[in-house]
Scaffold this active site. Structure first.
Site, short mmCIF file in Angstrom:
data_model
loop_
_atom_site.label_atom_id
_atom_site.label_comp_id
_atom_site.label_asym_id
_atom_site.label_seq_id
_atom_site.Cartn_x
_atom_site.Cartn_y
_atom_site.Cartn_z
N ASP A 60 35.75 40.88 36.84
CA ASP A 60 37.07 40.93 37.44
C ASP A 60 37.26 42.26 38.17
OD1 ASP A 60 39.95 39.99 37.58
OD2 ASP A 60 40.22 41.88 36.49
N GLU A 75 33.84 39.81 41.45
CA GLU A 75 35.04 39.60 42.25
C GLU A 75 35.13 40.85 43.12
OE1 GLU A 75 39.73 38.45 41.68
OE2 GLU A 75 38.88 39.98 40.39
#
Length: 711
Positions: free
Chosen positions: A343, A379
């Site tokens: 993330d 990401e």
């Protein structure tokens, strides 16, 4: 109680079958107390006196699995200098492998005194804190092994442990929403039927629901608010044992592996649940604030925030880096997971304020003999300046391709001048990845993910409808690139519903026929809706859970059959999952001379510069040369396939395409037709067409044809 010196490694609480070693890093601590709790909450202290290299350690020969514990750290409390030790606050072990209980929000959790009062708050936080649990690490893995699916054969399914099973009628009620529920045969059978090779689980590290979210009567459902990087979240465990979540998680992985499905974890190493200045003291802040968090150089009381969550982990500090790497290795070696999605990965790459793709974290991953061998997906953005880094990660990494998502959405909603970039994205995004020595699998292609509209909502709403989140619909993105097909939300208009269903099929065909790694959001294959909510991070209820029964009763099964047929098409035909980028040059057998990929107008002519520049153009044909798959097979054999012709029509009217001349193929078989697959039959509609004939493709539809099969 006997207390022995123990060792400084490994960090955390480690039971060896006879006793437990405890080790905690803190460079600023002047005194460390190990706190042991009975089941009734009675607390006993053990003074940790041994220190080696700023690691405080001891060994308790009479203590084993199930023991509840935490720490109190004495040291300087000087907020202006970034030092926040406060022994009144019970602290979780950063290396704790299990957590019992949850945070109960109270002023006692905050080190700073209420406004107007000097010095630190002296209220004991223990009554409001969860505890760590000493675990039994032993588990019978039997013959478990990593499935090892090659990247180019991978199909990823992004799912939420709780949301996937809470409404599944074939999962026992007591197992719904748990690791054990996800491992139930009915769930695994669905994944295998769909053709999934890897399930990417939204955060399963122990996390905390933010105070403001709880105050609104909601919870952090998604879990992007980690507090323990080695502990599986206890809220997803059906076990009543204080550390039963560990064995239950392992059993889930084992069951998925037996079905040939890899387990990928969405991990949040960029920030923690302690937030920014004024946040609670739960673990890292009270242990060694400056070591674990990035602080402003000119004012250490200020947290640098590249995540939008109040703090950023200090990946420049060796012990913070060690924590991340130890966590990754633990999940691979002890928990048997097969890879990670990071993330806000750009935040991990920051050296000072710049995003540097050769940052220390990436260098450590590159040389690590364990972590470097699993799937690593970034990401590739954060909220800081210059944080959008799609295409700029090192060769070992794949990336969520946000440009793929945006371009494919634009194309199918009819945006002008979308054709050139659409062509680049479906052919593997070589403009983003080829110059860094990467291959098409560097691009993880997706149209929807947890963050945003579901696929059904993408074609049903022009705007977000997040009122249920309690933030006056101000949260969530306004850049949805969606199209409601003429009416906002549910409608009884059959023509609109048919168009929406066709658009869903268009997105699925585009996804599974694109070069790269496809990722499907859980429930999209069943028509799942969140009723227009594009930021359901706090909705742990039926708004977010997959509705299996509604899918069975309505359009879910035909759509599931269609999606499963597409994964089979991709699996059976390597032309859709090439390991190398297209060259656009003649390739394959010398007598063929056909380009490995050809871009054609509906009239069947090679696209010209003027054709690409025509802003009104919304249709094209793509010819994939099955004889030009240049990589060898696993035993060195040459790989060939059929030729495929993909006809894309995003125009609002029917467009007539001319098929190639007979010297390429005498006839073509229709294997996918998104405008016709509405009758619920399993798989796409079949049909045959002679070479050089005309084929009308209805408005907003795709036809995929396979060459060389007799009619």
């Amino acid at each position: 109680m006997r207390v022995w010196p123990g060792t400084a490694y490994p960090l955390g609480a480690t039971w060896d079958g006879a006793g437990t070693n405890f080790a905690l890093f803190s460079e600023v601590a002047t005194r460390v107390q190990l706190c042991l709790f009975d089941a009734d909450g009675t607390e006993a202290h053990v003074e940790v006196t041994e220190v080696d290299g700023f690691v405080w350690h001891c060994y308790l020969p009479d203590l084993g699995p199930g023991q509840l514990y935490g720490y109190r750290v004495h040291g300087p409390y000087a907020p202006a200098e970034g030092q926040l030790c406060n022994p009144a606050k019970l602290l979780l072990d950063p290396y704790g492998k299990a957590v019992q209980g949850s945070v109960r929000w109270n002023q006692a959790l905050f080190s700073a005194s209420p406004a107007g009062q000097p010095g630190p708050d002296s209220t004991d936080s223990a009554p409001f804190m969860p505890r760590n649990v000493v675990i039994n690490p032993y588990f019978d893995w039997a013959a478990d092994r990593h499935p090892g699916t090659p990247y180019h054969e991978t199909v990823i399914y992004e799912a939420h442990v709780r949301g996937l099973t809470m409404r599944h009628p074939q999962v026992p009620p007591e197992l719904r929403g748990s690791y054990a529920g996800l491992a139930c045969p009915a769930v695994i059978d669905h994944l295998t039927r769909l053709g999934v090779t890897a399930i990417e689980l939204m955060p399963v590290h122990q996390f905390v629901s933010e105070q403001d979210v709880v105050a609104r009567g909601l919870v952090n459902y998604w879990g992007y608010n980690t507090i323990s990087f080695l502990a599986p979240h206890n809220g997803y465990s059906s076990s009543r044992e204080p550390h039963g979540q560990v064995a239950e998680f392992k059993a889930m992985v084992k069951a998925l592996h037996e079905a040939g499905i890899e387990v990928l974890l969405d991990v949040v190493y960029n920030h923690t649940a302690e937030g920014g200045g004024g946040g609670p003291t739960l673990s890292f802040r009270g242990i060694d604030n400056a070591a674990y968090y990035q602080l402003a150089q000119d004012d250490p009381s200020v947290y640098l925030d590249y995540t939008g969550c109040g703090n950023s982990l200090n990946v420049r500090h060796p012990h913070a880096l060690q924590l991340i790497m130890d966590s990754l290795r633990y999940w691979v070696l002890d928990m048997h997971v097969d890879g990670f999605r990071f993330d806000l990965a750009s935040a991990l790459a920051r050296e000072l304020h710049e995003v540097d793709r050769l940052a220390a974290f990436f260098e450590l991953v590159q040389q690590d003999p364990v972590v470097s061998q699993v799937k690593l997906i970034a990401e590739p953005w954060d909220v800081g300046e210059g944080g959008y880094q799609v295409g700029k990660f090192p060769p070992l990494w794949s990336e969520w391709n946000g440009k793929y998502r945006d371009t494919v959405r634009d194309f199918w909603r009819g945006e002008p001048a979308a054709l050139p970039e659409f062509a680049s994205r479906i052919s593997g995004s070589s403009d983003l990845y080829e110059t860094s020595a990467r291959r098409p699998v560097a691009s993880v292609n997706f149209v929807t993910c947890h963050d945003g509209f579901t696929l059904a909502d993408l074609v049903s709403y022009d705007a977000k409808h997040n009122e249920a989140n309690g933030q006056q619909n101000t949260d969530g993105s306004d850049d949805n690139r969606s199209w409601n097909c003429g009416t906002e939300g549910p409608t009884d208009d059959q023509s609109i519903n048919e168009l929406r269903a066709r658009q869903v099929r268009n997105f699925l065909v585009t996804l599974f026929c694109s070069q790269g790694v496809p990722m499907l959001l859980a429930g999209d294959e069943l028509g799942r809706t969140q009723r227009g909510n594009n930021n359901a991070y706090c909705q742990d209820n039926e708004l977010s859970w997959v509705d299996w029964q509604a899918a069975d009763a309505e359009a879910g099964q035909p759509l599931l059959d269609f999606a499963a047929a597409l994964t089979r098409l991709r699996r059976d035909h390597p032309v859709f999952r090439r390991r190398r980028f297209f060259s656009g040059l003649p390739s394959g057998p010398a007598a063929d001379g056909l380009r490995d990929i050809s871009w054609l107008t509906p009239a069947g002519h090679e696209m010209t510069i003027d054709d690409w520049r025509a802003g009104y153009a919304r249709s094209l044909a793509v010819l994939l040369n099955g004889n030009a798959i240049s990589e060898p097979g696993p035993r060195g054999e040459a790989i060939t396939d059929s030729h495929f012709l993909l006809l894309f029509n995003a125009h609002s009217d029917t467009v007539t395409f001319t098929l190639p001349e007979p010297d390429l193929a005498p006839c073509w078989q229709v294997v996918v037709d998104t405008a016709e697959n509405q009758d619920g039959n399993e798989g796409p509609v079949a049909g045959h067409l002679a070479a050089a004939t005309s084929l009308p493709v209805p408005a907003r539809a795709i036809v995929v044809l396979q060459a060389g099969l007799a009619g």
